[in-house]
Design a protein around this motif. Structure first.
Motif, mmCIF file in Angstrom:
data_model
loop_
_atom_site.group_PDB
_atom_site.id
_atom_site.type_symbol
_atom_site.label_atom_id
_atom_site.label_comp_id
_atom_site.label_asym_id
_atom_site.label_seq_id
_atom_site.Cartn_x
_atom_site.Cartn_y
_atom_site.Cartn_z
ATOM 1 N N UNK A 193 0.816 -1.217 0.000
ATOM 2 C CA UNK A 193 0.000 0.000 0.000
ATOM 3 C C UNK A 193 0.847 1.263 0.000
ATOM 4 N N UNK A 194 2.119 1.149 0.420
ATOM 5 C CA UNK A 194 2.983 2.332 0.403
ATOM 6 C C UNK A 194 3.234 2.799 -1.025
ATOM 7 N N UNK A 195 3.003 1.916 -1.995
ATOM 8 C CA UNK A 195 3.118 2.330 -3.390
ATOM 9 C C UNK A 195 2.139 3.431 -3.743
ATOM 10 N N UNK A 196 1.015 3.494 -3.020
ATOM 11 C CA UNK A 196 0.023 4.539 -3.280
ATOM 12 C C UNK A 196 0.596 5.923 -2.985
ATOM 13 N N UNK A 197 1.465 6.002 -1.968
ATOM 14 C CA UNK A 197 2.115 7.280 -1.661
ATOM 15 C C UNK A 197 3.029 7.684 -2.805
ATOM 16 N N UNK A 208 15.523 11.778 1.832
ATOM 17 C CA UNK A 208 16.126 10.705 2.625
ATOM 18 C C UNK A 208 16.115 10.994 4.127
ATOM 19 N N UNK A 209 15.931 12.256 4.497
ATOM 20 C CA UNK A 209 15.858 12.572 5.930
ATOM 21 C C UNK A 209 14.595 11.974 6.559
ATOM 22 N N UNK A 210 13.382 12.276 6.049
ATOM 23 C CA UNK A 210 12.203 11.621 6.646
ATOM 24 C C UNK A 210 12.195 10.108 6.431
ATOM 25 N N UNK A 211 12.749 9.630 5.321
ATOM 26 C CA UNK A 211 12.801 8.182 5.081
ATOM 27 C C UNK A 211 13.641 7.492 6.149
ATOM 28 N N UNK A 212 14.691 8.163 6.616
ATOM 29 C CA UNK A 212 15.571 7.572 7.634
ATOM 30 C C UNK A 212 14.878 7.389 8.978
ATOM 31 N N UNK A 213 13.717 8.057 9.184
ATOM 32 C CA UNK A 213 12.971 7.945 10.439
ATOM 33 C C UNK A 213 11.885 6.864 10.370
ATOM 34 N N UNK A 214 12.016 5.930 9.415
ATOM 35 C CA UNK A 214 11.016 4.887 9.215
ATOM 36 C C UNK A 214 10.689 4.129 10.498
ATOM 37 N N UNK A 215 11.698 3.777 11.290
ATOM 38 C CA UNK A 215 11.473 2.998 12.512
ATOM 39 C C UNK A 215 10.761 3.802 13.598
ATOM 40 N N UNK A 256 8.514 11.080 2.944
ATOM 41 C CA UNK A 256 9.742 10.862 2.192
ATOM 42 C C UNK A 256 9.487 10.187 0.860
ATOM 43 N N UNK A 257 8.587 9.198 0.841
ATOM 44 C CA UNK A 257 8.260 8.498 -0.402
ATOM 45 C C UNK A 257 7.653 9.460 -1.423
ATOM 46 N N UNK A 258 6.725 10.307 -0.977
ATOM 47 C CA UNK A 258 6.098 11.274 -1.881
ATOM 48 C C UNK A 258 7.152 12.201 -2.474
ATOM 49 N N UNK A 259 8.052 12.712 -1.625
ATOM 50 C CA UNK A 259 9.103 13.608 -2.102
ATOM 51 C C UNK A 259 10.035 12.904 -3.082
ATOM 52 N N UNK A 260 10.443 11.681 -2.739
ATOM 53 C CA UNK A 260 11.379 10.957 -3.595
ATOM 54 C C UNK A 260 10.765 10.653 -4.956
ATOM 55 N N UNK A 261 9.536 10.135 -4.975
ATOM 56 C CA UNK A 261 8.922 9.792 -6.253
ATOM 57 C C UNK A 261 8.571 11.031 -7.072
ATOM 58 N N UNK A 262 8.198 12.115 -6.392
ATOM 59 C CA UNK A 262 7.974 13.385 -7.078
ATOM 60 C C UNK A 262 9.252 13.839 -7.769
ATOM 61 N N UNK A 263 10.372 13.771 -7.052
ATOM 62 C CA UNK A 263 11.651 14.235 -7.589
ATOM 63 C C UNK A 263 12.125 13.366 -8.750
#
Length: 406
Positions: free
Chosen positions: A267-271, A306-313, A322-329
């Protein structure tokens, strides 16, 4: 000089509108077809366990299904996509999709692993019809709308990649893994018929070359068009970053303390889809001559992601941001790259697309291998650091080439 600009714009508009054969609805149809085709090479990722159990393939060896698909996709980029400059694209697209239908049926009904491998190889080889569609869309669109058209069509590719896992997971739960390929075969057959009926006749000027000469000319494009190399290098780095995230994301999400199900992970693919849709507008900016600025801003967002992605845990909400930003970029740079490259040589758009996408394949494969290796030794923080380094290198490379006037 400024007083002549309105007249110039009017002249461009009057010249481009009559030549545009790509309506918004046809562009959306192209995008859907691209998403369906590219999804065929990603369905196997969440199905490896089921395939392993049915055919008695060890878990350490079943990854060959993915390897075969990716290798054959790369071969298709080199051997099939350039044909768009030589043959009638309307017939080429429909023909490749019809053969894909047969290959998907072979995979969905394979009695033994060898038949499965042959079918999946052909599926991977013919999935490059997506790039023929992109080149055709660029040819059909008016010059002033080419970037927008490329943005819409390529957004379908990214969305197809992101939703393939979710689609495969749901169908497997309902009717088994074979249903994924059989349903895809049915949908592909319908799409092939619709496209053949809707696509305008392909009257573009074709090269008077033999097939071998056509392939050799692809190599000369790398030497003659510096922007192809520069934008190709950027594609390699951004898709390495894309693969670093999406290949290894299942590892921290499926293990304690998060321990999500595969359906929830998919479901994270939706982001990611949200980011990809937002980036479709990048093509319009390229049409306005803002491709370089769009690229720079997008690469900055890629690094920041990658900063918000690093806070996954600590926070799944941070991961989603982070996913939205990365895929947008990634999608913004990808659309801009293709918009800039496809204006170089109208008679060689299929070869330009093929050459560019070879860099994409190398970047995707490298990112996938590197991310899983790094995760074993350094965990999720190591993966995020690797992604940030690759993103920083892409930003630095853009800055250096931008100053050089490219």
């Amino acid at each position: 000089m400024g007083k002549f600009e309105p007249a110039q714009k009017a002249l461009i508009a009057s010249e481009s509108v009559p030549t545009s054969l790509l309506s918004r609805n046809v562009a959306l149809l192209f995008a859907i077809a691209c998403g369906m085709a590219v999804a065929n090479i990603y369905y196997a990722q969440p199905l490896l366990d089921a395939i392993s159990n049915e055919f008695g393939i060890t878990h350490s060896s079943v990854g060959i299904v993915i390897t075969i698909t990716q290798i054959c996709y790369a071969l298709g980029l080199l051997l099939l996509v350039p044909l768009g400059d030589l043959l009638n694209r309307r017939w080429l697209i429909a023909g490749q999709m019809l053969i894909s239908v047969l290959a998907l049926i072979v995979v969905g009904t394979a009695p033994v692993s060898m038949v499965l491998f042959i079918g999946i190889a052909v599926v991977g080889l013919l999935a490059v019809v997506t790039q023929t569609l992109v080149a055709f869309a660029a040819t059909l669109a008016a010059p002033a709308e080419r970037g927008r058209a490329v943005g819409v069509v390529t957004s379908g590719i990214v969305i197809g990649i992101l939703l393939a896992r979710t689609f495969a997971g749901v169908l497997t739960d309902l009717a088994g893994w074979r249903s994924v390929y059989l349903v895809s075969a049915g949908l592909t057959l319908i799409m092939a018929c619709v496209l053949f009926r809707v696509l305008p006749h392909d009257d573009h000027k074709r090269e008077s070359l033999s097939y071998l000469q056509l392939l050799r000319s692809l190599l000369t494009l790398f030497a003659q068009e510096r922007i192809l190399l520069i934008r190709g290098a950027l594609a390699l780095m951004i898709f390495a970053a894309f693969s670093i995230l999406w290949t290894s994301l299942v590892l921290p999400l499926s293990t304690p303390p998060i321990s999500l199900s595969h359906t929830a992970i998919g479901a994270f693919g939706l982001a990611g889809v949200a980011g990809a849709l937002a980036a479709a507008r990048a093509g319009r900016l390229a049409d306005r001559g803002l491709g370089q600025k769009t690229t720079g801003l997008a690469l900055i967002l890629l690094l920041i992601s990658w900063l918000p992605i690093s806070y996954t845990h600590h926070s799944l909400l941070a991961l989603i941001v982070g996913i939205v930003l990365l895929d947008l970029a990634v999608q913004a740079v990808h659309v801009t790259n293709q918009s800039m490259i496809l204006t170089l040589r109208p008679e060689a758009r299929s070869r330009l697309t093929a050459g560019y996408m070879i860099f994409y394949s190398i970047g995707s494969a490298t990112g996938s291998i590197a991310s899983t290796s790094i995760y074993v030794y350094s965990g999720w923080n190591g993966v995020c650091l690797l992604g940030a380094i690759v993103s920083a290198l892409a930003l630095l490379f853009w800055a250096l080439t931008h100053r050089a006037g490219t």
